[in-house]
Write a protein that holds these residues in place. Structure first.
Motif, PDB file in Angstrom:
ATOM      1  N   VAL A   1       0.837  -1.204   0.000  1.00  0.00           N
ATOM      2  CA  VAL A   1       0.000   0.000   0.000  1.00  0.00           C
ATOM      3  C   VAL A   1       0.870   1.252   0.000  1.00  0.00           C
ATOM      4  O   VAL A   1       0.636   2.199  -0.759  1.00  0.00           O
ATOM      5  N   VAL A   2       1.900   1.255   0.838  1.00  0.00           N
ATOM      6  CA  VAL A   2       2.779   2.428   0.929  1.00  0.00           C
ATOM      7  C   VAL A   2       3.560   2.617  -0.362  1.00  0.00           C
ATOM      8  O   VAL A   2       3.652   3.731  -0.884  1.00  0.00           O
ATOM      9  N   PHE A   3       4.103   1.528  -0.906  1.00  0.00           N
ATOM     10  CA  PHE A   3       4.910   1.660  -2.117  1.00  0.00           C
ATOM     11  C   PHE A   3       4.071   2.010  -3.344  1.00  0.00           C
ATOM     12  O   PHE A   3       4.520   2.757  -4.204  1.00  0.00           O
ATOM     13  N   VAL A   4       2.866   1.484  -3.423  1.00  0.00           N
ATOM     14  CA  VAL A   4       2.019   1.747  -4.585  1.00  0.00           C
ATOM     15  C   VAL A   4       1.433   3.156  -4.535  1.00  0.00           C
ATOM     16  O   VAL A   4       1.462   3.890  -5.527  1.00  0.00           O
ATOM     17  N   THR A   5       0.908   3.537  -3.357  1.00  0.00           N
ATOM     18  CA  THR A   5       0.265   4.855  -3.253  1.00  0.00           C
ATOM     19  C   THR A   5       1.272   5.987  -3.091  1.00  0.00           C
ATOM     20  O   THR A   5       0.948   7.135  -3.360  1.00  0.00           O
ATOM     21  N   LYS A   6       2.464   5.653  -2.588  1.00  0.00           N
ATOM     22  CA  LYS A   6       3.507   6.643  -2.300  1.00  0.00           C
ATOM     23  C   LYS A   6       3.010   7.730  -1.338  1.00  0.00           C
ATOM     24  O   LYS A   6       3.517   8.847  -1.327  1.00  0.00           O
ATOM     25  N   LYS A   7       2.021   7.383  -0.535  1.00  0.00           N
ATOM     26  CA  LYS A   7       1.433   8.327   0.406  1.00  0.00           C
ATOM     27  C   LYS A   7       2.323   8.442   1.650  1.00  0.00           C
ATOM     28  O   LYS A   7       2.963   7.487   2.062  1.00  0.00           O
ATOM     29  N   ASP A   8       2.331   9.621   2.230  1.00  0.00           N
ATOM     30  CA  ASP A   8       3.083   9.864   3.460  1.00  0.00           C
ATOM     31  C   ASP A   8       2.157   9.577   4.648  1.00  0.00           C
ATOM     32  O   ASP A   8       1.153  10.258   4.842  1.00  0.00           O
ATOM     33  N   PHE A   9       2.487   8.566   5.420  1.00  0.00           N
ATOM     34  CA  PHE A   9       1.676   8.162   6.559  1.00  0.00           C
ATOM     35  C   PHE A   9       2.211   8.728   7.879  1.00  0.00           C
ATOM     36  O   PHE A   9       1.907   8.208   8.949  1.00  0.00           O
ATOM     37  N   SER A  10       2.988   9.799   7.813  1.00  0.00           N
ATOM     38  CA  SER A  10       3.534  10.379   9.044  1.00  0.00           C
ATOM     39  C   SER A  10       2.440  10.956   9.944  1.00  0.00           C
ATOM     40  O   SER A  10       2.657  11.130  11.143  1.00  0.00           O
ATOM     41  N   PHE A  11       1.258  11.216   9.393  1.00  0.00           N
ATOM     42  CA  PHE A  11       0.153  11.725  10.203  1.00  0.00           C
ATOM     43  C   PHE A  11      -0.321  10.705  11.241  1.00  0.00           C
ATOM     44  O   PHE A  11      -1.030  11.057  12.179  1.00  0.00           O
ATOM     45  N   LEU A  12       0.066   9.453  11.105  1.00  0.00           N
ATOM     46  CA  LEU A  12      -0.335   8.409  12.050  1.00  0.00           C
ATOM     47  C   LEU A  12       0.429   8.471  13.373  1.00  0.00           C
ATOM     48  O   LEU A  12       0.035   7.816  14.342  1.00  0.00           O
ATOM     49  N   LYS A  13       1.507   9.236  13.426  1.00  0.00           N
ATOM     50  CA  LYS A  13       2.390   9.222  14.601  1.00  0.00           C
ATOM     51  C   LYS A  13       1.653   9.536  15.903  1.00  0.00           C
ATOM     52  O   LYS A  13       1.809   8.820  16.894  1.00  0.00           O
ATOM     53  N   THR A  14       0.837  10.577  15.926  1.00  0.00           N
ATOM     54  CA  THR A  14       0.141  10.961  17.158  1.00  0.00           C
ATOM     55  C   THR A  14      -0.822   9.873  17.605  1.00  0.00           C
ATOM     56  O   THR A  14      -0.844   9.495  18.780  1.00  0.00           O
TER      57      THR A  14
END
Length: 171
Positions: free
Chosen positions: A84-97
């Motif tokens: 999912v991360v490699f295909v979408t190239k989306k930044d999931f850093s918002f999940l940290k909190t």
């Protein structure tokens, strides 16, 4: 060592070693120190997993099958989330909190369960699998977006920690 306060002491030691290893891997430019920290973390993981794997393998009728099924489910989930991360190239850093709050709640529940003698049960494991999945998304996203190519040791330590957390709660 897997019951009551002894287990809490072991988990506390594991958390201390994890924090130390991640700190050394992130702050040190020396690759040998980073590898040593990663090795220390892997040793700590072994101490945590040996009792669980022993119980599953030798105290359950279908122990080897359960271990194999847990490994397959974990690797399938890990592969899917990583894809999912490699295909979408989306930044999931918002999940940290959310992950931070979730892990503090989990630690509180583990301590409360030990102190007051209640079993956390299946829904706790499901919640922890969701947290581990979020952590895999977060760590894989960091691997792509945050770390430089020469920072493969701290990147792999974080991703390995998320993978092992997922395996623990799937098992």
């Amino acid at each position: 060592m897997t019951e009551g306060f002894k287990w809490l002491i072991m988990l506390g030691g594991f958390m201390f070693i994890t924090n130390y290893a991640e700190g050394v891997a992130l702050r040190s430019a020396d690759k040998s120190k980073q590898y040593l920290a990663f090795g220390l973390y892997i040793l700590a993981e072994a101490f945590i997993f040996i009792p669980l794997i022993y119980i599953a393998a030798f105290h359950l009728d279908s122990g080897p099958e359960i271990l194999q099924q847990a490994a397959i489910v974990t690797l399938a989930l890990f592969s899917g989330l990583t894809a999912v991360v490699f295909v979408t190239k989306k930044d999931f850093s918002f999940l940290k909190t959310g992950l931070t709050i979730g892990f503090f709640i989990a630690i509180g529940l583990i301590v409360a369960g030990t102190l007051f003698g209640f079993n956390l049960g299946l829904w706790f494991s499901v919640g922890m699998c969701l947290l581990a999945g979020g952590s895999i998304l977060y760590q894989t996203s960091n691997l792509m977006n945050k770390y430089a190519t020469d920072e493969y040791i701290p990147a792999s330590l974080g991703l390995f920690a998320s993978l092992m957390l997922l395996f623990w709660y799937v098992l």
